[in-house]
Scaffold this active site. Structure first.
Site, PDB file in Angstrom:
ATOM      1  CG  HIS A 390      -2.117   0.657   1.052  1.00  0.00           C
ATOM      2  ND1 HIS A 390      -2.540   1.555  -0.322  1.00  0.00           N
ATOM      3  CD2 HIS A 390      -3.597   0.132   1.734  1.00  0.00           C
ATOM      4  CE1 HIS A 390      -4.453   1.622  -0.348  1.00  0.00           C
ATOM      5  NE2 HIS A 390      -4.442   0.503   0.065  1.00  0.00           N
ATOM      6  CG  ASP A 394      -4.103   3.908  -5.221  1.00  0.00           C
ATOM      7  OD1 ASP A 394      -4.630   3.387  -6.163  1.00  0.00           O
ATOM      8  OD2 ASP A 394      -3.839   5.276  -5.456  1.00  0.00           O
TER       9      ASP A 394
END
Length: 420
Positions: A390, A394
Site C-alpha cells: 500500500h 492503491d
C-alpha cells in the site's frame, strides 16, 4: 606462496548476506578455479559458491552455520607466492576494525538499513537498535555488532528521555520490534524439528515482508469456461508433440505478464525515497520440493508465448525437484504469481515476495452455477487474489489491473489464442 581471499559473492538482487550451510572442501584440499567450495543459503536461493582461484585451501574463516554479509571473507586459498601476505592482510583488517571501533565513521546513512539476521537477533534479545553503534559501511549495524553486545551481556535499555516530535516520527516509521516470546513447553511425544536451511530463510523473508510492507488485498472472480474448453481440447496433442504438459497456470502467467505491461505500477519496488518501476517483466513462481519452497523466475515473460512459458514452468519445476536451481534462476523477479489452486484453495491472501510490490494468488478452477443470458448455467470460475504494497499501490490502480487480467482470461478461446 601467494594467499588470496575468497569472499561471500552476490547471490541475487537485494541479497545482502548468506549462511554457510556446508563446506564442500577442507583445509589442504586442492581446487581448480570455479570448483564449488561451499553451499550457501540466502532468502532467495540455496547455491554453491565457486572458487575464484586455483590452489590449496589454506584456512576456512567462516564456520558452517555462520551468516556473513556479501563481500565478507569466507576462506583463504594458497595460489603460490609469499606466506607473509596472509598475515599482512590480517593485520590490515585488524587495524581497520580497531579504527572503526575507536572512531565510527561520520556517514550514518546506512545505520537503519537492518539485515534480516540483525533484526532477528535484536528481537530475540530485546535489543534497541537505535542505541547500537554500527561498525559497517556508512554506519550499518552488522550481525557481529549485535553478537558482540549479546556476548557482553550489556543489552542497551530503552531511552528514558522524552523524545521530541522528530524522533517520534522516525521511530514510527520503523517496524515494530516485539519482545522475544517465551519458548513453549514440550511434552512427552512432541517432536522438535530444528528450523534450518530453506525453512529458516523463508521464515526470515516472510517476517521482513510483513514487518516492512503494509499489505492490502483485493479479489476478483473470473469466468474461464472458454479457456478451460480450449486447453482441454489441445492438451493431449500438445504433450505428445512437446514432451511436457500445457497447464492452466501458463495461461494465467501470460495474462498477468500482458497486463503488467499496461499497468507498470504493479511491476515496481519501494526504495524509501523513490519508487523503482521495472522495465523487464520477470514473473516469480512458487515451486515446491517436499518441505522446501523455491521462487524461481520466468524472465521476460511478456515476450514469451504460452508454449514458451509452459516450457519454462516445466524446466524450473524439474530443476527445483532435482536441486539444480541456480542463482540466475532465482534473481530479478519483479512480480509473483502463485498457483495456490493446485492445492485446492479457493481463496487466500499471499505474503508479498520482498521487495516486490504485489503477489497474485491463482485459486482453483471450480464449476459453479452462474446466470448467463438470464438463465442458470454451469461455468468454470476462478478467484484471483491480489496482495499489494500500500506504499506503492492503491485500490484504484489495482482494481484496474485485476479487471484487465480478468478481461484477457475471459477472452481466451480457440479463436483468440495461439499457444505457439
Amino acid at each position: 606462496m601467494a594467499i588470496e581471499k575468497i569472499k561471500m559473492p552476490q547471490l541475487g538482487e537485494s541479497v545482502t548476506e548468506g549462511t554457510v550451510s556446508s563446506w564442500l572442501v577442507q583445509v589442504g584440499d586442492e581446487v581448480n578455479k570455479y570448483d564449488p567450495i561451499a553451499e550457501v543459503l540466502t532468502d532467495k536461493v540455496n547455491a554453491e559458491v565457486p572458487s575464484s582461484y586455483s590452489g590449496t585451501i589454506k584456512e576456512l574463516v567462516a564456520k558452517e552455520g555462520d551468516t556473513i554479509e556479501v563481500g565478507e571473507l569466507m576462506c583463504y586459498i594458497d595460489t603460490g607466492g609469499e606466506a607473509e601476505a596472509v598475515e599482512e592482510e590480517r593485520q590490515l583488517v585488524s587495524e581497520k576494525t580497531e579504527q572503526e571501533e575507536a572512531k565510527p565513521a561520520t556517514d550514518q546513512s546506512m545505520k537503519k538499513r537492518y539485515s534480516p539476521a540483525v533484526l532477528r537477533l535484536a528481537q530475540e534479545h530485546d535489543i534497541n537498535l537505535e542505541q547500537v553503534t554500527g561498525t559497517g559501511k556508512s554506519g550499518r549495524i552488522t550481525r557481529k555488532d549485535v553478537e558482540k553486545i549479546i556476548a557482553s551481556g550489556k543489552i542497551p535499555a530503552p531511552s528514558k528521555e522524552q523524545p521530541d516530535s522528530k524522533a517520534e516520527e522516525q521511530v514510527s516509521q520503523q517496524p515494530a520490534k516485539p519482545s522475544a516470546a517465551p519458548k513453549p513447553d514440550t511434552y512427552p511425544g512432541d517432536v522438535e524439528i530444528p528450523v534450518t536451511g530453506v525453512r529458516k530463510a523463508i521464515a526470515q523473508n516472510m517476517v521482513r515482508s510483513t514487518q516492512e510492507i503494509p499489505h492490502a488485498w483485493m479479489t476478483v472472480e473470473v469466468d474461464v469456461t472458454d479457456l478451460v474448453t480450449y486447453r482441454n481440447a489441445i492438451k493431449d496433442d500438445f504433450k505428445a508433440k512437446e514432451g511436457y504438459g500445457l497447464t492452466f497456470f501458463a495461461f494465467f502467467v501470460k495474462a498477468v505478464a500482458q497486463a503488467l505491461k499496461e499497468f507498470p505500477q504493479l511491476n515496481s519496488t519501494w526504495a524509501e525515497d523513490k519508487i523503482i518501476q521495472r522495465k523487464d517483466v520477470n514473473i516469480s513462481i512458487a515451486v515446491a520440493k517436499e518441505q522446501e519452497l523455491f521462487v524461481p523466475v520466468i524472465h521476460h515473460a511478456d515476450d514469451k508465448s504460452i508454449k514458451g512459458i509452459a516450457k519454462q514452468i516445466h524446466e524450473l519445476a524439474v530443476k527445483a525437484r532435482t536441486g539444480k536451481l541456480t542463482a540466475d534462476d532465482m534473481k530479478g523477479g519483479t512480480f509473483t504469481v502463485n498457483n495456490t489452486g493446485s492445492f485446492g484453495s479457493i481463496h487466500s491472501m499471499g505474503v508479498i515476495n520482498y521487495p516486490q510490490a504485489a503477489i497474485l494468488q491463482v485459486e482453483s478452477i471450480v464449476k459453479r452455477p452462474m446466470i448467463v443470458n438470464n438463465m442458470f448455467a454451469a461455468r468454470d470460475m476462478v478467484n484471483l487474489s491480489l496482495s499489494l504494497d500500500h506504499r506503492i499501490l492503491d485500490g484504484l490502480i489495482c482494481g484496474q489491473f485485476l479487471a484487465r487480467v480478468k478481461a484477457i482470461l475471459e477472452q481466451m478461446n480457440a479463436q483468440t489464442v495461439n499457444v505457439y
